[in-house]
Design an enzyme around this catalytic site. Structure first.
Site, PDB file in Angstrom:
ATOM      1  N   ASP A 115       0.834  -1.208   0.000  1.00  0.00           N
ATOM      2  CA  ASP A 115       0.000   0.000   0.000  1.00  0.00           C
ATOM      3  C   ASP A 115       0.869   1.259   0.000  1.00  0.00           C
ATOM      4  O   ASP A 115       0.579   2.225  -0.704  1.00  0.00           O
ATOM      5  CB  ASP A 115      -0.920   0.012   1.224  1.00  0.00           C
ATOM      6  CG  ASP A 115      -2.025  -1.023   1.132  1.00  0.00           C
ATOM      7  OD1 ASP A 115      -2.251  -1.556   0.023  1.00  0.00           O
ATOM      8  OD2 ASP A 115      -2.669  -1.302   2.163  1.00  0.00           O
TER       9      ASP A 115
ATOM     10  N   GLU B  76      -2.816  -2.320  -8.947  1.00  0.00           N
ATOM     11  CA  GLU B  76      -1.659  -1.470  -9.234  1.00  0.00           C
ATOM     12  C   GLU B  76      -1.808  -0.729 -10.555  1.00  0.00           C
ATOM     13  O   GLU B  76      -0.819  -0.273 -11.134  1.00  0.00           O
ATOM     14  CB  GLU B  76      -0.378  -2.315  -9.253  1.00  0.00           C
ATOM     15  CG  GLU B  76      -0.293  -3.319 -10.382  1.00  0.00           C
ATOM     16  CD  GLU B  76      -0.901  -4.676 -10.042  1.00  0.00           C
ATOM     17  OE1 GLU B  76      -0.474  -5.678 -10.638  1.00  0.00           O
ATOM     18  OE2 GLU B  76      -1.809  -4.723  -9.181  1.00  0.00           O
TER      19      GLU B  76
END
Length: 238
Positions: free
Chosen positions: A145, A171
Site C-alpha cells: 500500500d 496497481e
C-alpha cells in the site's frame, strides 16, 4: 459518518446566519401585522413598549429555532458533499476511483462531441506498477500500500495540466488528457516513468526500486472511456 464530525465551510456559516436572520425577521413582521390595528389604537406612550414586546418575543422564540434548524440543514449539505467526495475517491491513494474516473472521461468526451470540434485528439495513459506482486509477497500488503502511495505521489508531481488522474484498481492507474496529441502524451508518459523511477521508496530498511510501464493511446473523436481504454491497454501489454 456522524454529522457532528462534519466541518462547515465559511459559506455554510453565512447561509446559517442569513437564514436565521431572515426567518426571525419574517416572524417579527407577521407578529406586528397580526396586531397592527391594536397597536395603532394604543396611546402613543404605550405604543413603543408594545412594539418592542412584539419584536422581542418572536426574536427570543424564533431566532434560536431558526439557528438550530439552519445549522442542521447546513450539516446535512456538508455531509452530502463529503459523501460525494468519498464516493468518487480511491481510499488508499486519494485519486479518482475507477467509476468516477470513467464517468468524468465520458462526460468530457460527450461535451466535446456535442461541441462539434473537428480534428480533436484525446489521449489516455494506462500505468501499471511493474512486479507489484513481488512487493506484496516480499514485504507484505501494508508495504505494498505504501508503494502505491509513493507511485501516486510521483505521478502526481509530473501530472500534465488539466489531466484527470485515477486508480483503476490494484496497481493500475490511468491519466486522461483532452486535446492532446500522441507525441505530447508520449513525452508526458516518459516524464512520469522517470519520476517514479527516481522516487526513493524504502522497504525492509533499504531503498527498493519502483518502476512503471505506461501504455498511451490517442484517438480522433473518441466517444467513451471504454474505447480509449482498450487501445491504451493493448499498447501497455505491447
Amino acid at each position: 459518518m456522524k454529522l457532528y464530525n462534519i466541518k462547515l465551510q465559511m459559506a455554510d456559516w453565512w447561509h446559517v446566519a442569513a437564514a436565521s436572520a431572515v426567518g426571525t425577521l419574517v416572524c417579527i413582521l407577521l407578529s406586528l401585522l397580526f396586531d397592527l390595528d391594536a397597536l395603532i389604537a394604543l396611546p402613543e406612550d404605550r405604543r413603543g413598549v408594545e412594539l418592542l414586546n412584539h419584536a422581542m418575543v418572536p426574536f427570543v422564540i424564533a431566532f434560536p429555532n431558526f439557528l438550530l434548524a439552519s445549522w442542521k440543514i447546513a450539516q446535512l449539505h456538508a455531509a452530502r458533499r463529503a459523501l460525494e467526495v468519498l464516493a468518487m475517491t480511491d481510499g488508499l491513494t486519494g485519486t479518482l476511483n475507477r467509476r468516477a474516473f470513467a464517468s468524468q472521461v465520458d462526460d468530457k468526451l460527450g461535451r466535446a462531441l456535442k461541441g462539434g470540434r473537428p480534428e480533436r485528439v484525446d489521449a489516455l495513459m494506462i500505468i501499471d506498477v511493474d512486479h507489484f506482486k513481488r512487493v506484496n509477497d516480499t514485504f507484505g500488503h501494508e508495504v505494498g500500500d505504501h508503494a502505491l502511495q509513493a507511485v501516486t505521489r510521483a505521478v502526481a508531481a509530473s501530472l500534465p495540466p488539466r489531466a484527470l488522474f485515477g486508480r483503476l484498481g490494484g496497481e493500475e492507474f490511468a491519466i486522461f488528457m483532452q486535446d492532446t496529441e500522441q507525441s505530447v502524451a508520449t513525452l508526458a508518459a516518459e516524464q512520469i516513468r522517470l519520476s517514479v523511477a527516481a522516487c526513493e521508496f524504502r522497504a525492509g530498511g533499504a531503498i527498493y526500486p519502483l518502476s512503471v510501464s505506461v501504455g498511451v493511446a490517442s484517438a480522433h473523436d473518441a466517444r467513451s472511456f471504454r474505447d480509449l481504454y482498450h487501445h491504451a491497454d493493448a499498447c501497455l501489454y505491447a
